[in-house]
Design an enzyme around this catalytic site. Sequence first.
Site, PDB file in Angstrom:
ATOM      1  CG  ASP A   1      -2.021   0.918   1.245  1.00 33.65           C
ATOM      2  OD1 ASP A   1      -2.056   1.774   0.343  1.00 33.65           O
ATOM      3  OD2 ASP A   1      -2.876   0.834   2.145  1.00 33.65           O
TER       4      ASP A   1
ATOM      5  CD  GLU B   1      -1.152   2.718  -8.085  1.00 35.46           C
ATOM      6  OE1 GLU B   1      -2.409   2.617  -8.194  1.00 35.46           O
ATOM      7  OE2 GLU B   1      -0.428   3.263  -8.949  1.00 35.46           O
TER       8      GLU B   1
ATOM      9  N   GLY C   1      -5.200   3.471  -7.894  1.00 32.87           N
ATOM     10  CA  GLY C   1      -5.433   3.715  -9.321  1.00 32.87           C
ATOM     11  C   GLY C   1      -4.545   4.803  -9.906  1.00 32.87           C
ATOM     12  CD1 TRP C   2      -3.702   7.812  -7.172  1.00 31.98           C
ATOM     13  CD2 TRP C   2      -1.710   8.003  -6.169  1.00 31.98           C
ATOM     14  NE1 TRP C   2      -3.901   8.452  -5.969  1.00 31.98           N
ATOM     15  CE2 TRP C   2      -2.698   8.582  -5.343  1.00 31.98           C
ATOM     16  CE3 TRP C   2      -0.373   8.002  -5.737  1.00 31.98           C
ATOM     17  CZ2 TRP C   2      -2.390   9.149  -4.104  1.00 31.98           C
ATOM     18  CZ3 TRP C   2      -0.081   8.568  -4.509  1.00 31.98           C
ATOM     19  CH2 TRP C   2      -1.073   9.146  -3.702  1.00 31.98           C
TER      20      TRP C   2
ATOM     21  CG  ASP D   1      -9.243   3.285   1.269  1.00 31.85           C
ATOM     22  OD1 ASP D   1      -8.473   3.084   0.311  1.00 31.85           O
ATOM     23  OD2 ASP D   1      -8.888   3.298   2.455  1.00 31.85           O
TER      24      ASP D   1
HETATM   25  C1  GLA Z   1      -5.361   2.380   2.738  1.00 31.78           C
HETATM   26  C2  GLA Z   1      -5.890   1.219   1.880  1.00 31.78           C
HETATM   27  C3  GLA Z   1      -6.951   0.456   2.656  1.00 31.78           C
HETATM   28  C4  GLA Z   1      -6.368  -0.053   3.955  1.00 31.78           C
HETATM   29  C5  GLA Z   1      -5.789   1.091   4.757  1.00 31.78           C
HETATM   30  C6  GLA Z   1      -5.026   0.613   5.988  1.00 31.78           C
HETATM   31  O1  GLA Z   1      -6.348   3.327   2.970  1.00 31.78           O
HETATM   32  O2  GLA Z   1      -6.405   1.699   0.677  1.00 31.78           O
HETATM   33  O3  GLA Z   1      -7.440  -0.619   1.885  1.00 31.78           O
HETATM   34  O4  GLA Z   1      -5.365  -1.004   3.682  1.00 31.78           O
HETATM   35  O5  GLA Z   1      -4.880   1.876   3.988  1.00 31.78           O
HETATM   36  O6  GLA Z   1      -4.446   1.665   6.702  1.00 31.78           O
END
Ligand code: GLA
Length: 381
Positions: free
Chosen positions: A147, A184, A186-187, A207
Amino acid sequence: MRMRIFVGLFALFLISVYSVQAQTTAAPSPPMGWNSWNHFACKVTAADVRGAANAIASNGMKDAGYIYVNVDDCWQAGRDEQGRIVPNRNFGDMKALADYVHSKGLKFGIYSSPGPETCAGFTGSYQHEEQDAQTYAEWGVDYLKYDWCSASQVYPVSQIREVYEKMHQALQKTGRPIVFSLCEYGWDLVWRWGKDVGGNLWRTTGDIQDRYESMSTIGFGQAGLEAFAGPGHWNDPDMLEIGNGGMRHDEYITHMTLWCLLAAPLLAGNDLTHVTPEDSAILLNKEAIAVDQDAKGLQGHRVSAEGPLEVWAKPLADGSVAVGLFSRAGAFPVKVNFKDLGFTGSVHVRDLWAHKDLGSFENDFTAQVPRHGAVMLRVSK
Ligand code: GLA
């Protein structure tokens, strides 16, 4: 000299065939399982993860194909003197947890960031990529969600591909097959290059939240990305919210229908130790799951949109076509024209939520779709 060049080129060819093959074997169909984030977020503990593994192994989910048990953010404490990542008190022994998940016939996933810190502020893999990959492999990790989070503090976003490639190399070096999940948001149009940096799946959006607006904006927003998905490399519109309580039954039906038509990864995000029969029936609909996991590996596409009324289709390996009829507004009849699916003459229609054959039809088929709901069909010759 010529001979050497030839041998060199041949070796390169073999390596690239091998890595493409490894990518496909790691996720021949969209990964299915569970992830801790949507329900437990940072409160997650090893006990919750064991609880999820127990539930999956005994409630029918494992038989339906849900295999990965994935810990998301918030498991890390820091690093020891050797720089090795150390789990926090909520987790303790990660190898023991992986062993436990494996003992249930399931696979174990973990989470990190290429930045110094994860999104929730825990220790990331920055400057420890190889060491972390090695540690994960020693623990028996089968899946890594990587992530971006704080990586912008240490890399320009223009280097995003190299940053993901670096962890891909580190994972490959371990010799253990580990599904590589790019996160990431979709960046940089990740669907165009995610596969080239070893991604088995890549998030295409920010998210998801447990609300119809969020889920439907993300899900219907996948139109046009179908060209970039296939066996071993999938678009990821984020994890499921089914069972988390923020949407109505018809809205969760839309969620599952759309995700299956999209050949999306199916990672349940609810508390599997407390599931209502209604939510369980959605997650366990084998006819819907068969559409998601279909061997042809095509992502569905939007066939038509009349304002809020949408028709989506996904061609399947046996020549039939899965169809979703959606209303993003109130209750309305929604029609699919069979010629839009490539069919002429009479076709057979099956309802995949009612689990009922509806009979034979010509030209088109219309169903009444509830507000924010969906009807899911399988149309065949
Ligand atoms: C980002 C991701 C989520 C999750 C959180 C955890 O926002 O996109 O899916 O993994 O971090 O902190």
